[in-house]
Design an enzyme around this catalytic site. Structure first.
Site, PDB file in Angstrom:
ATOM      1  N   ASN A   1       2.367  14.852  16.102  1.00  0.00           N
ATOM      2  CA  ASN A   1       2.885  15.206  17.428  1.00  0.00           C
ATOM      3  C   ASN A   1       3.924  16.318  17.322  1.00  0.00           C
ATOM      4  OD1 ASN A   1       4.541  13.163  16.250  1.00  0.00           O
ATOM      5  ND2 ASN A   1       5.414  12.630  18.211  1.00  0.00           N
TER       6      ASN A   1
ATOM      7  N   GLU B   1       6.750  18.072  19.710  1.00  0.00           N
ATOM      8  CA  GLU B   1       7.476  17.980  20.981  1.00  0.00           C
ATOM      9  C   GLU B   1       8.112  19.317  21.342  1.00  0.00           C
ATOM     10  OE1 GLU B   1      10.011  14.520  20.646  1.00  0.00           O
ATOM     11  OE2 GLU B   1       8.275  13.185  20.741  1.00  0.00           O
TER      12      GLU B   1
ATOM     13  N   CYS C   1       0.529  15.325  21.576  1.00  0.00           N
ATOM     14  CA  CYS C   1       0.381  14.160  20.699  1.00  0.00           C
ATOM     15  C   CYS C   1      -0.342  14.535  19.401  1.00  0.00           C
ATOM     16  CB  CYS C   1      -0.440  13.080  21.386  1.00  0.00           C
ATOM     17  SG  CYS C   1       0.310  12.386  22.865  1.00  0.00           S
TER      18      CYS C   1
ATOM     19  N   GLU D   1      -2.943  13.055  18.075  1.00  0.00           N
ATOM     20  CA  GLU D   1      -4.403  12.985  18.181  1.00  0.00           C
ATOM     21  C   GLU D   1      -4.985  14.269  18.759  1.00  0.00           C
ATOM     22  OE1 GLU D   1      -2.142  10.830  19.184  1.00  0.00           O
ATOM     23  OE2 GLU D   1      -2.869   8.774  19.199  1.00  0.00           O
TER      24      GLU D   1
ATOM     25  N   CYS E   1      -5.096  11.714  25.410  1.00  0.00           N
ATOM     26  CA  CYS E   1      -5.758  11.883  24.113  1.00  0.00           C
ATOM     27  C   CYS E   1      -7.136  11.235  24.108  1.00  0.00           C
ATOM     28  CB  CYS E   1      -4.902  11.306  22.984  1.00  0.00           C
ATOM     29  SG  CYS E   1      -3.485  12.356  22.600  1.00  0.00           S
TER      30      CYS E   1
HETATM   31  N1  THU Z   1       2.491  10.202  20.776  1.00  0.00           N
HETATM   32  C1  THU Z   1       1.475  10.563  19.955  1.00  0.00           C
HETATM   33  O1  THU Z   1       1.550  11.568  19.243  1.00  0.00           O
HETATM   34  N2  THU Z   1       0.372   9.786  19.923  1.00  0.00           N
HETATM   35  C2  THU Z   1       0.227   8.607  20.600  1.00  0.00           C
HETATM   36  O2  THU Z   1      -0.794   7.949  20.477  1.00  0.00           O
HETATM   37  C3  THU Z   1       1.305   8.118  21.471  1.00  0.00           C
HETATM   38  C4  THU Z   1       2.458   9.039  21.645  1.00  0.00           C
HETATM   39  C5  THU Z   1       3.722  11.022  20.766  1.00  0.00           C
HETATM   40  C6  THU Z   1       4.020  11.795  22.000  1.00  0.00           C
HETATM   41  C7  THU Z   1       5.507  11.952  21.892  1.00  0.00           C
HETATM   42  O3  THU Z   1       5.801  13.055  21.048  1.00  0.00           O
HETATM   43  C8  THU Z   1       5.967  10.692  21.190  1.00  0.00           C
HETATM   44  O4  THU Z   1       4.819  10.170  20.550  1.00  0.00           O
HETATM   45  C9  THU Z   1       6.571   9.653  22.103  1.00  0.00           C
HETATM   46  O5  THU Z   1       5.743   9.350  23.144  1.00  0.00           O
END
Ligand code: THU
Length: 159
Positions: free
Chosen positions: A65, A67, A76, A78, A118
């Site tokens: 992920n 941000e 995310c 995925e 995702c």
């Molecule tokens: N996030 C993911 O990368 N994958 C997931 O399946 C759930 C959430 C990330 C998004 C964000 O950067 C952080 O986790 C908190 O939600």
């Protein structure tokens, strides 16, 4: 005349394995997802997610992920992984995806599951290439689902 109500039930099959019970190939994929949590850029949530996709030709494509100060601009793990896989290797089937999350100094006990956006992104590649198995890592067990669509029943695909 009014239509008679019909009940449809949707079932999701989740097999729960101990990490050690997985075949070596799947342990490798899970390990790749766990390793990728270190490449996550998550200064805001501190929730570090890694994903690893096994392609049809055996190679692994990675994601974490990413941000952003403008929160919705982040992505995310995925989607980072499946968009990278499709961009680098267009037309190659994604056979499996593994996901792991690190937060508070350890891997999550319970698996985390891909968010709705995702699931929608992944399911499109699944419709193109065939089922993509999903392996969700947790310290307490690895959830294995046969496909992304089993996580997203009644999928919107095309109009
Ligand atoms: N996030 C993911 O990368 N994958 C997931 O399946 C759930 C959430 C990330 C998004 C964000 O950067 C952080 O986790 C908190 O939600």
């Amino acid at each position: 005349m009014a239509k008679v109500m019909e009940l449809k039930k949707i079932e999701t099959e989740v097999r729960v394995f101990g990490y050690d019970e997985l075949p070596a190939e799947d342990r490798e994929l899970v390990d790749a997802a766990k390793g990728m949590t270190r490449n996550s850029y998550a200064p805001y949530s501190k929730f570090h997610v890694g994903a690893a996709i096994r392609m049809e030709d055996g190679r692994i494509v990675l994601g974490a992920n990413q941000e952003n100060a403008a929160y919705p601009s982040g992505t995310c793990a995925e989607r980072t992984a499946c968009f990278q896989a499709s961009a680098l290797y267009p037309g190659v089937r994604m056979r499996k995806i593994a996901v792991a999350a690190w937060t508070g100094g350890e891997f999550q006990g319970k698996p985390i599951s891909p968010c709705g956006a995702c699931r929608q992104a992944l399911v499109e590649y699944e419709k193109l290439y065939g089922p993509m198995e999903v392996l969700l890592y947790g310290r307490e067990g690895v959830y294995v689902l046969p496909s992304v669509s089993s996580l997203l029943p009644l999928t919107f695909t095309e109009f």
